[in-house]
Scaffold this motif. Sequence first.
Motif, PDB file in Angstrom:
ATOM      1  N   LEU A   2      33.609  31.860  44.879  1.00 28.64           N
ATOM      2  CA  LEU A   2      33.300  30.454  44.625  1.00 28.64           C
ATOM      3  C   LEU A   2      34.229  29.810  43.608  1.00 28.64           C
ATOM      4  O   LEU A   2      34.639  28.670  43.789  1.00 28.64           O
ATOM      5  CB  LEU A   2      31.871  30.321  44.104  1.00 28.64           C
ATOM      6  CG  LEU A   2      30.754  30.543  45.101  1.00 28.64           C
ATOM      7  CD1 LEU A   2      29.408  30.454  44.392  1.00 28.64           C
ATOM      8  CD2 LEU A   2      30.821  29.526  46.217  1.00 28.64           C
ATOM      9  N   HIS A   3      34.506  30.519  42.536  1.00 30.80           N
ATOM     10  CA  HIS A   3      35.254  29.897  41.453  1.00 30.80           C
ATOM     11  C   HIS A   3      36.688  29.615  41.906  1.00 30.80           C
ATOM     12  O   HIS A   3      37.386  30.482  42.428  1.00 30.80           O
ATOM     13  CB  HIS A   3      35.251  30.788  40.215  1.00 30.80           C
ATOM     14  CG  HIS A   3      35.636  30.055  38.980  1.00 30.80           C
ATOM     15  ND1 HIS A   3      36.942  29.821  38.645  1.00 30.80           N
ATOM     16  CD2 HIS A   3      34.873  29.453  38.024  1.00 30.80           C
ATOM     17  CE1 HIS A   3      36.990  29.133  37.525  1.00 30.80           C
ATOM     18  NE2 HIS A   3      35.750  28.896  37.125  1.00 30.80           N
ATOM     19  N   GLY A   4      37.127  28.375  41.715  1.00 32.08           N
ATOM     20  CA  GLY A   4      38.440  27.940  42.185  1.00 32.08           C
ATOM     21  C   GLY A   4      39.594  28.771  41.660  1.00 32.08           C
ATOM     22  O   GLY A   4      40.538  29.080  42.394  1.00 32.08           O
ATOM     23  N   ASP A   5      39.547  29.162  40.384  1.00 31.48           N
ATOM     24  CA  ASP A   5      40.641  29.972  39.834  1.00 31.48           C
ATOM     25  C   ASP A   5      40.717  31.324  40.529  1.00 31.48           C
ATOM     26  O   ASP A   5      41.798  31.825  40.821  1.00 31.48           O
ATOM     27  CB  ASP A   5      40.459  30.172  38.325  1.00 31.48           C
ATOM     28  CG  ASP A   5      40.640  28.886  37.541  1.00 31.48           C
ATOM     29  OD1 ASP A   5      41.232  27.922  38.079  1.00 31.48           O
ATOM     30  OD2 ASP A   5      40.176  28.841  36.381  1.00 31.48           O
ATOM     31  N   ASN A   6      39.566  31.909  40.803  1.00 27.47           N
ATOM     32  CA  ASN A   6      39.543  33.196  41.504  1.00 27.47           C
ATOM     33  C   ASN A   6      40.032  33.043  42.947  1.00 27.47           C
ATOM     34  O   ASN A   6      40.749  33.898  43.465  1.00 27.47           O
ATOM     35  CB  ASN A   6      38.145  33.803  41.483  1.00 27.47           C
ATOM     36  CG  ASN A   6      37.757  34.326  40.116  1.00 27.47           C
ATOM     37  OD1 ASN A   6      38.611  34.560  39.267  1.00 27.47           O
ATOM     38  ND2 ASN A   6      36.476  34.495  39.891  1.00 27.47           N
TER      39      ASN A   6
END
Length: 156
Positions: free
Chosen positions: A130-134
């Motif tokens: 989910l997290h954009g950086d990941n």
Amino acid sequence: MCEDPLGNSSCILLKKVGEDRDDELEAAHAGERFEALGAEPACLAERGGFLSPRRHVLTRKHPYGHTDALRAVSDTLVDVPPFSVHGIPFYWLNQENAVEVAEEQRILGFSVGAEDFAVDKLGFRPNWLLHGDNQRGSSRPSSKTCCPSSRWCSST
């Protein structure tokens, strides 16, 4: 549009295409540019324009945009150049593979904590990062992490 939308077996075999297609509209525009329909045909999301000599643009809606946490996320336009196809990095963005991919590809800054935070805000744990950086780190290797023994590159 393909030359024969009603006779194209892929439109029946691919569940989402079969459920969402508009037979009358697509048959009326057989062989024409996707833009002639005035709406995206269902096959376009399933790579129906694969290697088309024509550029086309896809409109993507966030699959969790119905949730309070992501309701404000705008649609994304994906420009697909001629003789290409849009890809989806399923393996690299799958939650089950996330830590392995991060370690194997030496993705700096991958954060399990950021993922847990995003899951908490969403209210459920989907199968995807989910997290954009990941997501960015897992789906875009840098030239420094790409080597012949990795999944990203083939041996020469």
